[in-house]
Structure formats: structure tokens, C-alpha cells
Design a protein around this motif. Structure first.
Motif, mmCIF file in Angstrom:
data_model
loop_
_atom_site.group_PDB
_atom_site.id
_atom_site.type_symbol
_atom_site.label_atom_id
_atom_site.label_comp_id
_atom_site.label_asym_id
_atom_site.label_seq_id
_atom_site.Cartn_x
_atom_site.Cartn_y
_atom_site.Cartn_z
ATOM 1 N N VAL A 1 0.839 -1.204 0.000
ATOM 2 C CA VAL A 1 0.000 0.000 0.000
ATOM 3 C C VAL A 1 0.873 1.252 0.000
ATOM 4 N N CYS A 2 1.878 1.271 0.872
ATOM 5 C CA CYS A 2 2.739 2.453 0.968
ATOM 6 C C CYS A 2 3.544 2.676 -0.311
ATOM 7 N N LEU A 3 4.069 1.601 -0.888
ATOM 8 C CA LEU A 3 4.850 1.731 -2.119
ATOM 9 C C LEU A 3 3.985 2.175 -3.294
ATOM 10 N N SER A 4 2.721 1.792 -3.279
ATOM 11 C CA SER A 4 1.830 2.114 -4.396
ATOM 12 C C SER A 4 1.272 3.527 -4.308
ATOM 13 N N LEU A 5 1.081 4.044 -3.101
ATOM 14 C CA LEU A 5 0.318 5.280 -2.948
ATOM 15 C C LEU A 5 1.115 6.458 -2.397
ATOM 16 N N ASP A 6 2.351 6.233 -1.949
ATOM 17 C CA ASP A 6 3.043 7.322 -1.251
ATOM 18 C C ASP A 6 3.385 8.503 -2.156
ATOM 19 N N HIS A 7 3.413 8.299 -3.481
ATOM 20 C CA HIS A 7 3.704 9.402 -4.396
ATOM 21 C C HIS A 7 2.454 10.183 -4.772
ATOM 22 N N SER A 8 1.283 9.633 -4.478
ATOM 23 C CA SER A 8 0.065 10.257 -4.997
ATOM 24 C C SER A 8 -1.001 10.555 -3.955
ATOM 25 N N MET A 9 -0.916 9.948 -2.773
ATOM 26 C CA MET A 9 -1.971 10.096 -1.783
ATOM 27 C C MET A 9 -1.427 10.676 -0.473
ATOM 28 N N PRO A 10 -2.266 11.430 0.245
ATOM 29 C CA PRO A 10 -1.837 11.959 1.545
ATOM 30 C C PRO A 10 -1.916 10.884 2.624
ATOM 31 N N PHE A 11 -1.330 11.196 3.777
ATOM 32 C CA PHE A 11 -1.310 10.240 4.881
ATOM 33 C C PHE A 11 -2.709 9.847 5.332
ATOM 34 N N ILE A 12 -3.638 10.775 5.340
ATOM 35 C CA ILE A 12 -4.987 10.510 5.820
ATOM 36 C C ILE A 12 -5.683 9.451 4.985
ATOM 37 N N VAL A 13 -5.237 9.252 3.748
ATOM 38 C CA VAL A 13 -5.775 8.191 2.891
ATOM 39 C C VAL A 13 -4.958 6.915 3.050
ATOM 40 N N ILE A 14 -3.643 7.057 3.115
ATOM 41 C CA ILE A 14 -2.769 5.885 3.170
ATOM 42 C C ILE A 14 -2.942 5.120 4.481
ATOM 43 N N MET A 15 -3.070 5.829 5.598
ATOM 44 C CA MET A 15 -3.122 5.162 6.899
ATOM 45 C C MET A 15 -4.263 4.156 7.009
ATOM 46 N N PRO A 16 -5.537 4.539 6.744
ATOM 47 C CA PRO A 16 -6.603 3.531 6.866
ATOM 48 C C PRO A 16 -6.448 2.393 5.868
ATOM 49 N N LEU A 17 -5.961 2.707 4.678
ATOM 50 C CA LEU A 17 -5.769 1.636 3.688
ATOM 51 C C LEU A 17 -4.673 0.672 4.134
ATOM 52 N N ALA A 18 -3.626 1.195 4.756
ATOM 53 C CA ALA A 18 -2.546 0.334 5.252
ATOM 54 C C ALA A 18 -3.048 -0.543 6.395
ATOM 55 N N ILE A 19 -3.864 0.025 7.277
ATOM 56 C CA ILE A 19 -4.419 -0.760 8.387
ATOM 57 C C ILE A 19 -5.312 -1.873 7.851
ATOM 58 N N ILE A 20 -6.136 -1.537 6.870
ATOM 59 C CA ILE A 20 -7.012 -2.551 6.263
ATOM 60 C C ILE A 20 -6.184 -3.631 5.576
ATOM 61 N N ALA A 21 -5.129 -3.207 4.859
ATOM 62 C CA ALA A 21 -4.273 -4.180 4.165
ATOM 63 C C ALA A 21 -3.578 -5.100 5.155
ATOM 64 N N ALA A 22 -3.086 -4.552 6.266
ATOM 65 C CA ALA A 22 -2.431 -5.385 7.276
ATOM 66 C C ALA A 22 -3.392 -6.445 7.801
#
Length: 368
Positions: A100-121
Motif C-alpha cells: 500500500v505504501c509503495l503504491s500510494l506514497d507518491h500520490s496520496m496523503p497520509f490521511i488516505v494511506i493510513m486507513p488503507l494500510a491498516i485494512i491491508a495489514a
């Protein structure tokens, strides 16, 4: 015979405390045997874990992983299942976080990445627990054997992916590139500094808050929901659960999915919170230590938090001890950890009968 009950605090607090004290007394004999002052060693260990802000931060950072894996073991154990696969589930959960982090860190803010990373984990960890759960529920394969096997499969899978697909092209080590900062879980000292609270620099990050939230959710699920009643019934008496109309296969599967998801959250702490890249061996035995944490904590979230802090203190205080006294190697610290596990797990009932008998006799005498 008296029907007086033993007070709850005896089994929950007193007996574990006595076991831990015995473990440290025997550890003191180990230090004497290698020619070291056990009191001096204990002082360094306690100071390293709790004596200064940074040490406390490291202790709680380690404890965060133990809370996740301890909860994973405990919820499965409540259903009569012994999940030995926390190591592999944490590994694959970290893979989900990294992707998730490798795919989205260039295009999405933390507020989007964090819940997606938690869901992915949670999803990746649960998915890794699904096959052993299915084999137990539908094919009768023993959950201990299959989860152990899946630990090795997870390790091999991660090596293959890191070496052949996810390794940073410009580097030699089997690590991914470093995430952009918007994919980093914020450190707790940075979160609290605007409020004027200084807790020292340490790897302690927002995953610790997630771990505490998980404790509350697991407590509510097990003791305050219909699903929790089903899993406790299955763990207490599978035959009675079947007669009560509980779908034991279904309960087995969903309990293991939750267990795997909890273990997967280790990836939030390690991959997103500290390392900021996907790498090998980040689980560092947390999955196996979670078994001891769960046993020591009597499979209750509050006990698991306390046991996790104890193991975190052993990790951090042990590092301080090895630094201050060079003749004490990290292996000696592992011996201390092993003694705590031994007395809290294998020898848990060594004094239980005598202690319970004392309180039963005292209660009976008071009734006369």
C-alpha cells in the motif's frame, strides 16, 4: 469440602506475580554463576527500560508488537485454537502494508494511506490464517501443525518477493525503497510535542494507540457480543457448542481470520512506523513471543498489555544491560526471557494448588 471460591485476583494477579518473581530469582542465580552482581544487573535492566524518556519509549515500542501478537493468540485460544502462526501472519501483514505504501506514497496523503494500510495489514494477515483455519474446520487438520508450516512458507515467500520483485534497484540489500514521508506513521513524540509534552525521541509511534484500541475491541467482542459467547462456548466445550446449534466450523474460521488480522498489525508498527520500507525479518520473533505474552496475561487484554510491557522492558532493558556490562551478552538476556516464559507458562501451576488451597481454607474458616 468447602465450596468457597478463590478470589479472582489470586489467579489473575498473585500467581503470575509469584511466577515472575521466581523467574527473576533464578535469573539472579544465572548472573551469580557467570560472576556478575545480580542486583547491579537488575538496576541496569530496570533503568534501561523505565529510567529515562527514551528508554520508556523503546519499551512501549516493543510492547506494541507484543500486544498485537498476544491478542492474536488469546482470541484464538478462547475458541480452543492454538495459533502458532502469528509470525507468518505478521510477516504477510507487513507485506500488505508495504505494498500500500509503495503504491500510494507518491500520490496520496497520509490521511488516505493510513486507513488503507491498516485494512491491508488486517486482510493480508487474515488471508494467511484462512487456509489453516479452513483445513482445521473442514478437513480436520490440526491448527498447530498447519500454522507452523505457514510460518516457513511466509518466510520463503517474502525472500522470493523481496529479492526478485520488491528490492530497490539501486541497492544490494533485499529492501524496498524508502517510503515518502506521507506514508510514515507519526512518532508519538512528534504528536505530543505541540501539546508541550516531551517524551524523548524513540520509535514509539501511532501504532501503540492502535494496539490499545484493539485491546478494547477484543475485550468487547469476547465478553459482550453474541459472537464472543459462541467462541467462548466452542473453546470451553465443542460438543456442547454443537448441541447448542453453533456452527463450529464457521466460528473456527472467523476467529482465525480475526487472529491473523491482529497479528498482521505488527506490520503497521514495524513497516509503516519505524523502518519506512519493506524488508526481511522485521518480525524478529514477535509472533512466537506473543504466545508467552498471551499465557502470562491469562488471555485477557489487560493482562496482555501488562505482559507485553514486561517483555518490552526485557528487550529494552536487556539491550541497556548488555551495553553497560559487556561480559553479559544478548544471549544471557534471552535466557532471562526464557526463564520468564518457563515459569509463567510451563511451570504456571507449580504453586497454584497450594495458593488456591490456602485461600479456600481461609474462606472456609471464616464461614464457621
Amino acid at each position: 469440602m468447602s465450596q468457597a471460591k478463590v478470589p479472582v485476583w489470586v489467579n489473575v494477579g498473585l500467581i503470575p506475580f509469584i511466577n515472575i518473581v521466581l523467574a527473576f530469582l533464578v535469573s539472579g542465580l544465572v548472573f551469580v554463576a557467570i560472576g556478575q552482581n545480580p542486583i547491579e544487573a537488575a538496576g541496569y535492566l530496570v533503568y534501561g527500560a523505565f529510567g529515562y524518556d527514551e528508554g520508556v519509549g523503546y519499551t512501549l515500542y516493543y510492547a506494541t508488537n507484543f500486544i498485537f501478537t498476544g491478542l492474536a493468540v488469546s482470541i484464538a485460544f478462547k475458541a480452543g485454537l492454538f495459533n502458532i502462526g502469528g509470525e507468518g501472519q505478521a510477516y504477510i501483514g507487513g507485506l500488505g502494508v508495504g505494498l500500500v505504501c509503495l503504491s500510494l506514497d507518491h500520490s496520496m496523503p497520509f490521511i488516505v494511506i493510513m486507513p488503507l494500510a491498516i485494512i491491508a495489514a488486517a486482510l493480508f494477515g487474515a488471508a494467511w490464517a484462512y487456509v489453516p483455519a479452513y483445513l482445521q474446520a473442514k478437513r480436520g487438520s490440526h491448527i498447530v501443525i498447519t500454522t507452523i508450516m505457514f510460518n516457513f512458507i511466509a518466510s520463503s515467500l517474502m525472500v522470493y518477493l523481496m529479492v526478485n520483485w520488491l528490492k530497490e534497484k539501486s541497492g544490494m540489500a533485499p529492501n524496498s525503497r524508502t517510503f515518502e514521508e506521507n506514508a510514515w506513521m507519526p512518532y508519538l513524540h512528534n504528536m505530543l510535542s505541540p501539546l508541550g509534552i516531551d517524551i524523548g525521541d524513540s520509535p514509539l509511534n501511532g501504532a501503540f494507540i492502535l494496539a490499545l484500541i484493539c485491546c478494547v475491541l477484543v475485550w468487547a467482542l469476547i465478553w459482550h457480543t453474541r459472537w464472543g459467547y459462541q467462541l467462548r462456548t466452542l473453546g470451553t466445550n465443542p460438543t456442547a457448542a454443537k448441541y447448542a446449534g453453533i456452527d463450529t466450523a464457521k466460528v473456527t474460521i472467523w476467529v482465525m481470520l480475526i487472529s491473523g488480522g491482529l497479528a498482521g498489525f505488527v506490520g503497521i508498527n514495524e513497516i509503516m512506523g519505524v523502518n519506512h520500507s519493506l524488508l526481511l525479518n522485521f518480525t524478529a520473533g514477535y509472533g512466537f513471543a506473543g504466545i508467552a505474552v498471551s499465557l502470562m496475561g491469562r488471555n485477557h487484554p489487560i493482562g496482555i498489555v501488562l505482559a507485553a510491557v514486561l517483555f518490552g522492558a526485557l528487550y529494552q532493558g536487556g539491550a541497556e544491560l548488555a551495553f553497560e556490562i559487556p561480559t553479559i551478552t544478548p544471549e544471557v538476556v534471552v535466557v532471562i526471557q526464557g526463564l520468564v516464559i518457563l515459569f509463567s507458562g510451563a511451570l504456571e501451576h507449580m504453586f497454584k494448588g497450594r495458593i488456591e488451597g490456602f485461600f479456600i481454607r481461609r474462606a472456609a474458616a471464616q464461614e464457621k
